[in-house]
Scaffold this motif. Structure first.
Motif, mmCIF file in Angstrom:
data_model
loop_
_atom_site.group_PDB
_atom_site.id
_atom_site.type_symbol
_atom_site.label_atom_id
_atom_site.label_comp_id
_atom_site.label_asym_id
_atom_site.label_seq_id
_atom_site.Cartn_x
_atom_site.Cartn_y
_atom_site.Cartn_z
ATOM 1 N N TRP A 5 0.845 -1.193 0.000
ATOM 2 C CA TRP A 5 0.000 0.000 0.000
ATOM 3 C C TRP A 5 0.879 1.242 0.000
ATOM 4 N N CYS A 7 0.958 5.233 1.154
ATOM 5 C CA CYS A 7 0.296 6.205 2.033
ATOM 6 C C CYS A 7 0.776 7.613 1.669
ATOM 7 N N ASP A 8 -0.163 8.549 1.519
ATOM 8 C CA ASP A 8 0.229 9.906 1.153
ATOM 9 C C ASP A 8 0.120 10.844 2.343
ATOM 10 N N ARG A 10 -1.925 13.052 3.086
ATOM 11 C CA ARG A 10 -3.257 13.341 3.613
ATOM 12 C C ARG A 10 -3.739 12.272 4.583
ATOM 13 N N GLY A 11 -2.967 11.197 4.706
ATOM 14 C CA GLY A 11 -3.417 10.098 5.549
ATOM 15 C C GLY A 11 -4.189 9.043 4.786
ATOM 16 N N ARG A 12 -4.236 9.159 3.457
ATOM 17 C CA ARG A 12 -4.941 8.168 2.656
ATOM 18 C C ARG A 12 -3.997 7.024 2.281
ATOM 19 N N ALA A 13 -4.566 5.836 2.173
ATOM 20 C CA ALA A 13 -3.791 4.662 1.775
ATOM 21 C C ALA A 13 -4.338 4.136 0.453
ATOM 22 N N TYR A 14 -3.447 3.882 -0.487
ATOM 23 C CA TYR A 14 -3.847 3.399 -1.811
ATOM 24 C C TYR A 14 -3.164 2.061 -2.086
ATOM 25 N N GLN A 23 -11.008 -1.875 -4.208
ATOM 26 C CA GLN A 23 -11.600 -1.303 -5.402
ATOM 27 C C GLN A 23 -11.449 -2.217 -6.617
ATOM 28 N N GLN A 124 -17.460 -0.783 2.929
ATOM 29 C CA GLN A 124 -17.062 0.358 2.112
ATOM 30 C C GLN A 124 -17.829 1.583 2.578
ATOM 31 N N ASP A 126 -17.624 5.685 2.319
ATOM 32 C CA ASP A 126 -16.932 6.790 1.659
ATOM 33 C C ASP A 126 -17.497 8.115 2.151
ATOM 34 N N SER A 130 -15.528 14.233 -0.741
ATOM 35 C CA SER A 130 -14.397 14.796 -0.010
ATOM 36 C C SER A 130 -13.977 16.142 -0.581
#
Length: 311
Positions: A5, A7-8, A10-14, A23, A124, A126, A130
């Motif tokens: 994963w 992590c950026d 902003r605290g988001r994990a992709y 997804q 999920q 969301d 945002s």
């Protein structure tokens, strides 16, 4: 094997792989569980019931509609959990049948029977939008913050920004003689989402029209009795309703666009700003390093391994 994963700031994990991730395909999503479960409180049960309703009727309905569907179909949930194969004709028609099956099994064990103490299945959940939340919060816009669920009281149910836009679109269509024929078709939550969500991320009018067409197709109104020109007009109505419902957010978006164009004309290769916590953010477009994996069953997969220093 390991699933990586990214992590950026902003605290988001992709996820960095196209398989077994939240997804990916619906079947894959239904296989994912947390290693450590959690105890459900009243709020947790509410979110679970919304997810069960969404997995069967889709996400076009409001949170309340999803909860009500779940509560009214407890017999179906118990039957599916007890005998999935025997009830396949009943749950294969769900919007996300495999996810619905997973949630039925988990809900029956944890909530109905109480035979399992902890909830393990992934849900999920969301944000309303945002982009709308960030713009409304940055401008301290009370209306935008309320309808995007940035602010609320403990007694408030979650607000539905998309349905609010559709309601405003109906009003605009009634007031405009050339748009009045579209009033009967402006009642689906997904129409509001199609425009508001795309517009706040800089999506073009053509992209919004395509999202409107997709929504109209799912409700059986396209290509008959509505055609492309009708969908194009509805996209215009929804866009105008979005701007009237959340004017401050759209003003901020236009300001950011002008700022970006000015920076490009001045030869900038990156955008730099500071957050309220003192962090310095430098945003620039870099090439992404990747590797190709050839598998026996999934064919060729391209997996991102991180960002390079190449522009």
């Amino acid at each position: 094997f390991y699933l990586s994963w990214s992590c950026d700031y902003r605290g988001r994990a992709y996820t960095q792989q196209p398989f077994l991730q939240p997804q990916s395909t619906e079947v894959e999503k239904a296989l994912i569980k947390f290693a450590d479960g959690c105890k459900l409180d009243d709020s947790g049960i509410q979110w679970v019931e919304r997810s069960i309703g969404a997995s069967f009727i889709g996400t076009k309905g409001s949170f309340l509609e999803r909860e009500v569907w779940c509560q009214r179909n407890l017999d179906l949930i118990k039957a599916v959990a007890a005998a999935p194969l025997e009830t396949i004709n009943q749950w294969e028609v769900a919007d996300e049948p495999w996810k619905f099956l997973q949630l039925c099994l988990e809900y029956n064990a944890v909530v109905i029977e109480g035979s399992k103490p902890l909830w393990d299945a992934a849900l999920q959940i969301d944000a309303t939008s945002s982009g709308l939340q960030i713009l409304s919060g940055a401008l301290l816009d009370p209306i935008g913050c309320r309808f995007s669920n940035v602010t609320s009281t403990l007694q408030d149910r979650p607000q539905d920004a998309y349905m609010e836009v559709v309601t405003r679109a109906q009003q605009l269509a009634r007031e405009n003689p050339s748009w009045s024929k579209y009033v009967p078709f402006l009642n689906d939550r997904s129409l509001g989402k199609a425009s508001l969500l795309v517009a706040l991320y800089g999506g073009a009018h053509g992209t919004r029209t395509k999202r409107v067409i997709k929504s109209l197709m799912s409700s059986g109104h396209y290509p008959e009795p509505l055609g492309w020109n009708d969908a194009n007009t509805i996209a215009t109505i929804i866009q105008e309703a979005s701007k009237q419902t959340f004017p401050q957010a759209f003003k901020a978006l236009e300001w950011l666009k002008r700022l970006g164009k000015l920076a490009l004309r001045n030869g900038s290769e990156e955008f730099i700003w500071s957050t309220s916590t003192g962090d310095r953010i430098a945003l620039r477009e870099l090439e992404r390093d990747k590797m190709v994996i050839r598998t026996k069953h999934l064919g060729q997969l391209t997996v991102a391994t991180g960002y390079s220093t190449r522009l």
